[in-house]
Every structure is written in C-alpha cells, then in structure tokens.
Design a protein around this motif. Sequence first.
Motif, PDB file in Angstrom:
ATOM      1  N   UNK A  93      27.153  36.453  25.928  1.00  0.00           N
ATOM      2  CA  UNK A  93      27.961  37.650  26.716  1.00  0.00           C
ATOM      3  C   UNK A  93      27.728  37.587  27.901  1.00  0.00           C
ATOM      4  N   UNK A  94      29.070  37.668  28.754  1.00  0.00           N
ATOM      5  CA  UNK A  94      28.359  37.783  30.768  1.00  0.00           C
ATOM      6  C   UNK A  94      29.359  38.471  31.006  1.00  0.00           C
ATOM      7  N   UNK A  95      28.657  39.000  32.201  1.00  0.00           N
ATOM      8  CA  UNK A  95      29.451  39.826  33.320  1.00  0.00           C
ATOM      9  C   UNK A  95      29.479  39.361  34.442  1.00  0.00           C
ATOM     10  N   UNK A  96      30.533  39.027  34.954  1.00  0.00           N
ATOM     11  CA  UNK A  96      30.984  38.165  36.065  1.00  0.00           C
ATOM     12  C   UNK A  96      31.792  38.682  36.949  1.00  0.00           C
ATOM     13  N   UNK A  97      31.684  38.609  38.476  1.00  0.00           N
ATOM     14  CA  UNK A  97      32.899  39.018  39.532  1.00  0.00           C
ATOM     15  C   UNK A  97      34.132  37.532  39.211  1.00  0.00           C
ATOM     16  N   UNK A  98      35.074  37.921  38.699  1.00  0.00           N
ATOM     17  CA  UNK A  98      35.694  37.152  38.721  1.00  0.00           C
ATOM     18  C   UNK A  98      36.624  36.437  39.980  1.00  0.00           C
ATOM     19  N   UNK A 128      31.761  40.408  26.995  1.00  0.00           N
ATOM     20  CA  UNK A 128      32.350  40.307  28.526  1.00  0.00           C
ATOM     21  C   UNK A 128      32.880  40.680  28.775  1.00  0.00           C
ATOM     22  N   UNK A 129      32.466  40.941  30.692  1.00  0.00           N
ATOM     23  CA  UNK A 129      33.354  41.827  31.498  1.00  0.00           C
ATOM     24  C   UNK A 129      33.575  40.398  33.147  1.00  0.00           C
ATOM     25  N   UNK A 130      35.087  40.610  32.812  1.00  0.00           N
ATOM     26  CA  UNK A 130      35.487  40.112  33.741  1.00  0.00           C
ATOM     27  C   UNK A 130      35.858  41.271  35.229  1.00  0.00           C
ATOM     28  N   UNK A 131      34.881  41.132  35.805  1.00  0.00           N
ATOM     29  CA  UNK A 131      35.744  42.543  37.113  1.00  0.00           C
ATOM     30  C   UNK A 131      36.075  41.542  38.429  1.00  0.00           C
ATOM     31  N   UNK A 132      37.280  42.904  39.072  1.00  0.00           N
ATOM     32  CA  UNK A 132      37.130  41.877  40.938  1.00  0.00           C
ATOM     33  C   UNK A 132      38.219  41.324  40.249  1.00  0.00           C
ATOM     34  N   UNK A 133      38.952  41.237  39.127  1.00  0.00           N
ATOM     35  CA  UNK A 133      40.482  40.366  39.087  1.00  0.00           C
ATOM     36  C   UNK A 133      41.649  40.967  38.733  1.00  0.00           C
ATOM     37  N   UNK A 134      42.009  41.979  39.704  1.00  0.00           N
ATOM     38  CA  UNK A 134      43.168  42.217  40.286  1.00  0.00           C
ATOM     39  C   UNK A 134      44.312  41.758  40.939  1.00  0.00           C
ATOM     40  N   UNK A 135      44.279  40.601  41.234  1.00  0.00           N
ATOM     41  CA  UNK A 135      44.763  39.305  42.203  1.00  0.00           C
ATOM     42  C   UNK A 135      45.155  38.338  40.579  1.00  0.00           C
ATOM     43  N   UNK A 184      39.382  42.158  33.028  1.00  0.00           N
ATOM     44  CA  UNK A 184      39.450  41.510  31.408  1.00  0.00           C
ATOM     45  C   UNK A 184      37.683  42.188  30.989  1.00  0.00           C
ATOM     46  N   UNK A 185      38.250  43.065  29.644  1.00  0.00           N
ATOM     47  CA  UNK A 185      37.086  43.032  28.495  1.00  0.00           C
ATOM     48  C   UNK A 185      37.182  42.352  27.781  1.00  0.00           C
TER      49      UNK A 185
END
Length: 430
Positions: free
Chosen positions: A299-304, A325-332, A362-363
């Motif tokens: 799994x990974x964590x990433x500023x999308x 995994x967590x993909x953050x900062x992806x509101x757009x 997205x988690x």
Amino acid sequence: MDVIVKPTPELKGEIGALSSKNYTTRYLLVAALAEGTSTVYYPAHSEDSDAMRRCIADLGAVLEEDEEKIVITGFGRRPKDVKELNVGNAGAVLRFLMAIAALCPEVTFVNTYPDSLGKRPHDDLIDALGQLGVEVSHNEGRLPITISGGTPKGGKIRVSGSVSSQYLSALLFLTPLLAEDSEIEVLNDLKSKVVIGQTLEVLEQAGIVIHASDDYMHFRVPGGQSYQAKTYTVQGDYPGSAAILAAAAVTKSDVKVHRLAERSKQGERAIVDVLQMMDVPLTHQDGTVHIQGNGRLRSVEFDGDAATDAVLAMVAAAVFADGTSRFYNVENLRYKECDRITDFLTELKKAGANVEERQAEIIVHGRPSGLEGGVTINAHYDHRVIMALTVVGLRCRQPLVIKDAHHVAKSYPQFFDHIVSLGASVERVE
Ligand SMILES: O=C(O)C1=C[C@@H](OP(=O)(O)O)[C@@H](O)[C@H](O)C1
Ligand SMILES: C=C(OP(=O)(O)O)C(=O)O
C-alpha cells in the motif's frame, strides 16, 4: 462500443507510449498563435487533440498533416471571425480557447456533451476574462458560453486556482498578445500546479517571455509579444501510459513501455515512483519503463495533486495491494469528465473493491486475493475511468463489462489495441 475484460494473469510485450495530450494541445495552439509556419512532430491523435486541430482550423490556421507531423500556418493575433466552436468533450481545449476567443468579435462554444463537459464549471475563468473587459454570457458558469471579446488590453487579473489550473494556463496563452502588460495573481490554492510548468515550457519554446514567481502564484506578462513559428516534438504521454503500467503492476508481467522520458515536466511521471514505492519490480532508463511484475503490491500514501491524471490508474493498482492506501489532495478530480471520486468509487465498489471517499481523498483497503467482478460498469463518459476499470478487470474472478468504452478515445484511442497486444483478454462488443 462496450468491452468485456476477462481475467488475465499474465502480460508480456513492448509498446511505444502514445503521444502526450497536454503537449499536443499546447503546441497546436502556440503554432496557431504564431504568424509563420510551425511544425509539430508526433502529435497525439485522439478526440481531444482533434478538437484543438478542428478549432484552430476554424479560427483560420492552415494545417497540413502526414504520418509523422502537422505543418501549421498560424493566424497570429488575428483569428478569423468565427461564430461557433465545438470542442467536443475536451476541457483544456475549451478553457484555452475561451481566452483566445477574446480576440474575436463573438464566439459561442456549443454544448455537445451535456452530461460530461456540459456539467463542468468555468466560472473562475469567466470572472478573470470579465476583469479584462471581455463579456461572457453563459449557463450558470457552464456551456453553452458566448465570448464577446474584441479588444482586451491587459492589466491586473486575479484568478482562482482552486478548481483547475487550466484557467491560469488560458490567461498565460492570451495575455502576451495584448497591447499592455498584464499581472496575474492566483487566488486560493493552485491545483494541478505541475501542469503550469508544461504551459510555461511551451510558451518559452514559442519565444514568449513570462516572469513567474517560484510558487506560480504571481506572473508578470509583458504585452505586445508575438508567438514565433517553431518546430516542436511531442513527447510520450505519462497519463495514458500510467494505465498500461498499472496493468503490468497487478499481473505477472514482463512489459516495456518506450518513449517515456525520465526528465519530463509531466507530473504523472510519478506513476513510476508510486509503483516503486508499492514494491513493483521495475526499471526506468533511456526512456523505457520495464516492469517485471509478480502481482504483489504494497500500500502507499500519495499527494495525488502532483499527478492528477494518473491517480485513477494508481488507485486501480492499490485495489490489489496489501494494506490501506490513501490518495489525498485530490478534490479537483470531482470536476473532471465525471466526478472521479464518487462516480469512480461507485464503479470500483460494484466490482468488489473496498474503497472509501472523503471530500478530497480516496482510501483503498487492498484485496490482494482479487475481486469478484461479474458486473457491468458505467464509464460515465470518462476515458480514465475506462482505463482504470480495465486494469481492475484483469484481476477479477468474473469478467467486467465496461459500457460505452469507446470514450477511451478522448485521450487514448489505441488503448485496447495496446493492452490486447500485451496479452490482455478483452473482447469488444459493437
Ligand atoms: O492543462 C491541461 O492540459 C490539463 C490540466 C489538468 O487539469 P486541471 O488543471 O483541471 O486539474 C489535467 O487534468 C488535464 O487533463 C489537462
Ligand atoms: C481531465 C482531463 O482532460 P480535460 O480536463 O482536458 O477534459 C483528462 O485528460 O483526464
């Protein structure tokens, strides 16, 4: 066209990456804005790049095309007085041309994708053009949009960057042509900031001078400039290739993708780093990414936001990873061809994935044992949803039927040919 994606344990072979969509739209535009004759080598061939071709021709550019290049004689700062433009479903093309339309007496952008581009907001650009004295009539910030331009002069412009970087790019293409200097201040956050690097790179290649602050929040643009006619070469496309690389990562594979420059301003280059962080065995040298996958991922964590157009492919890989995994900062992602958080996760859940959404995240709780599949997927008019669900389908126990998969042609018409040539079991149903 629908496709049926069947379980595919192994992928093997080599492909050349498609040509970059973002560089193609930009090179075609700066060639059209120049007065002489420019040449663009290896342009992308897709619905979005075709939309730019069609619109610059409507605006008066003369295009001659062969197998490897397009030769373009531009209209400079004087586009033809055209009444109507149709950008299809291409967001960036629409936004860039909304700004250029300020040089025309009156142009209407028609609404041919009411359920996709027709739903996307353009208010921040409309507001910024208003500050230049350009009159815009619109349907609550959405298509159809009529721009009554004429003679904007330049000056101070404030534009929000919190929804899309494309509004800022649009102003950066327009303002060098205006009579007076402009100062652009970006308000709020600037999303997809890396893409502005691509805009500035292309503007510089076209002989345009822009003074940008290091954080890309302030720009000084001298007025009265001219775009120079030049020769450009389009690099390989990371966003589209990200789906192929994710497919190789989730299968037992021996896959090479060529024409992916190690030093590129495309943020989606990060697909390579993310797959490496996920322990996918790969090398990247001399423009070739070589994956020898074993199907095991961490799994990974990433500023999308650093790789906007590759996030869905990364999520597709994370669906099979060991851990959360967590993909953050992806509101757009919510303001794209569909809502790429809610709509995409709805489809992933149907296939059996364990995913959760937050407003800007997205988690993914990975399922290394694979998904059940056996369902029909709504593509939501979105090429990146289609590609990501194809990746997921390779590792479902029952086939996934993806409806209206022809929308993949927005950016990557050869996607199914490419993935089938690597051994994916995909059946097309017309
Ligand atoms: O400027 C461009 O060519 C693009 C900018 C990005 O959009 P946003 O800035 O809206 O994230 C990207 O997602 C899109 O595919 C192309
Ligand atoms: C969002 C995309 O494109 P656009 O905004 O240009 O429609 C994309 O290519 O994923």
